[in-house]
Motif scaffolding. Structure first.
Motif, short mmCIF file in Angstrom:
data_model
loop_
_atom_site.label_atom_id
_atom_site.label_comp_id
_atom_site.label_asym_id
_atom_site.label_seq_id
_atom_site.Cartn_x
_atom_site.Cartn_y
_atom_site.Cartn_z
N PRO A 121 0.84 -1.21 0.00
CA PRO A 121 0.00 0.00 0.00
C PRO A 121 0.87 1.25 0.00
CG PRO A 121 0.05 -0.99 2.18
CD PRO A 121 0.76 -1.95 1.25
N GLU A 122 0.26 2.35 -0.41
CA GLU A 122 0.97 3.63 -0.38
C GLU A 122 1.08 4.07 1.07
OE1 GLU A 122 2.47 5.25 -2.76
OE2 GLU A 122 1.95 3.71 -4.24
N ALA A 123 2.14 3.65 1.73
CA ALA A 123 2.32 3.95 3.15
C ALA A 123 3.41 4.99 3.33
CB ALA A 123 2.69 2.67 3.91
N ALA A 449 9.40 -5.34 4.10
CA ALA A 449 10.65 -5.38 3.34
C ALA A 449 10.71 -4.26 2.32
CB ALA A 449 10.79 -6.74 2.65
N ASP A 450 9.57 -3.97 1.68
CA ASP A 450 9.55 -2.87 0.71
C ASP A 450 9.84 -1.53 1.39
OD1 ASP A 450 8.97 -4.59 -1.37
OD2 ASP A 450 6.80 -4.29 -1.24
#
Length: 458
Positions: A121-123, A449-450
């Protein structure tokens, strides 16, 4: 045609029993077998869009399954590889039993598996950790004092030194020698020991040396060994035998990293500890150059760098980007469940995944000498900086809470280099384990991880 009077008996088809029990951070586990042939193991196959990803035997012990009347070992546990976002039907599990294949329904685990492998998600990026646990002070000077008629009280076997009030160096009338005290924390509380203690003169032996220099407590934990045990090395020059508090006795210690560091520090074969109360005529007591979570001497790095230089370079090549993983650590202070999948993604991003507990001292030092970027969860492996001050390796330290232990910043003060401390606490859940004092489970190791990779690139 069978002989007269005999009939060919066909084995009935398998009766498949089992359960797909759970999924967490890429790992599936369950059990399966043929009810009619419980002595044989099934095979599990995992397919993605018709392509076989893995095949393994279901032969792990499952005592809970045995308890319901199923004989033999039929458990399985495996980690899925990195997969793109999944659609219905992309991922299938099959059990092979006697040459026949039987689908294993994902059932209630399908949604968690899809959520795990969904696009990140765009976090918000991982936030810098600003809060501090402990003090972060610098001291311009350290000193040493000489004491006469010193009483050495050893560690008490079976009691952690934190809870042992009867160890330390004391004056003849029972006062704790200030420079010999093991203090830590913002308020410099004593770690065990007593400010004053009653001395039983009749139970005290005499040391075989007239004059010694005090080295402090020998702490086998790698981080404490660097920060505390070696904190008095600035004053040790080989002129006197070095006195330590140790259990087992320093001359009998067998821990590999302890022996290595003592050898490189010039302490091998001239350090000693006693296993009973001992009187020493004269002891030189240096103040430690570092008080854990409190303060550090400006020149702490000078004697530590000398120890580091004594460690010969390792010929093996060192990768430019390193991820220090705790995924194979079986016990200790802090455990992280699910980090093994982070390892997979870090490798995919070009990092070499390193498990510090599997490395020798020279190999750990080599990483700090030659790597360009070192990333990992906060731990004592990062204290190797003490032996390689002013390393060119940029460090990204992942804190497991919203504060950073000030020991890291104390080392930064004296040893330099570039370090960023970022918190991953929003990605963790506090859980329990018998093997660690504190254990965290990662919510979604694929997505975390991302975020780590993005933080390392920032």
């Amino acid at each position: 045609m069978p002989p007269f009077g005999k009939r060919r008996t066909l084995k009935p088809p398998p009766v498949v029993i089992g359960s797909l029990d759970g999924f967490a951070n890429g790992r599936l586990h369950g059990w399966v077998c043929d009810f009619l042939d419980q002595g044989e193991s099934a095979y599990i196959e995992v397919h993605w869009r018709g392509t076989l990803l893995m095949r393994l035997r279901a032969n792990l012990a499952r005592h809970d399954v045995n308890a319901i009347g199923v004989a033999g070992d039929h458990g399985y546990r495996f980690r899925l590889p990195i997969l793109p976002p999944l659609a219905r039907g992309d991922l299938t599990l099959m059990a092979e039993i006697r040459g026949t294949f039987h689908p294993i329904a994902l059932g209630a685990l399908e949604d968690p598996i899809f959520a795990f492998f969904s696009a990140s998600p765009e976090a918000a990026p991982l936030e810098r950790c600003e809060r501090l646990w402990g003090a972060n002070q610098v001291r311009e000077t350290v000193s040493s004092q000489t004491y006469h008629d010193v009483i050495y009280l050893p560690f008490t076997a079976g009691i952690l030194l934190d809870h042992d009030p009867r160890w330390g160096l004391y004056t003849g009338d029972g006062h704790l020698i200030p420079e010999a005290a093991y203090r830590r924390g913002e308020a410099l509380h004593l770690v065990g020991q007593s400010e004053r203690i009653d001395i039983d003169g009749g139970a005290i032996g005499d040391a075989p040396f007239d004059t010694m220099i005090y080295g402090g407590p020998l702490l086998a934990h790698y981080g404490h060994l660097l920060l505390t045990t070696l904190a008095r090395c600035w004053a040790i020059d080989g002129a006197m035998p070095v006195l330590f508090h140790a259990l087992p006795a320093v001359q009998d210690h067998e821990a590999g990293h302890v022996l290595e560091l003592f050898r490189y520090a010039g302490l091998e074969n001239r350090s000693v500890s006693f296993d009973r109360p001992t009187r020493i005529k004269r002891v030189v007591v240096p103040e430690p150059a570092l008080y854990e979570q409190h303060s550090i001497w400006t020149h702490y790095a000078t004697p530590m760098a000398a120890i580091g230089r004594a460690i010969a370079p390792v010929a093996a090549p060192v990768p430019k980007k390193v991820y220090l993983s705790k995924s194979r650590l079986h016990s200790g202070v802090t455990g992280v469940e699910g980090e093994a999948f982070v390892d997979l993604k870090m490798r995919q991003a070009g990092f070499a995944v390193v498990h510090p507990e599997s490395l020798g001292l020279a190999e750990q030092v080599n990483l700090f000498r030659k790597a360009e970027l070192i990333v990992g969860t906060a731990g004592s492996a990062f204290h190797t900086l003490a032996l390689v001050p002013h390393t060119a390796a940029r460090r990204v330290v992942l804190t497991l809470s919203d504060f950073v232990n000030s020991n890291f910043l104390l080392l930064d003060r004296a040893c330099g280099g570039e370090a960023a401390y970022v918190s991953i606490t929003d990605d963790l859940i506090l859980t329990e384990s018998e093997n660690f004092s504190t254990t965290y489970a990662i919510r979604n190791a694929n997505h975390l991880a991302d975020r780590i990779i993005a933080a390392a690139a920032a």
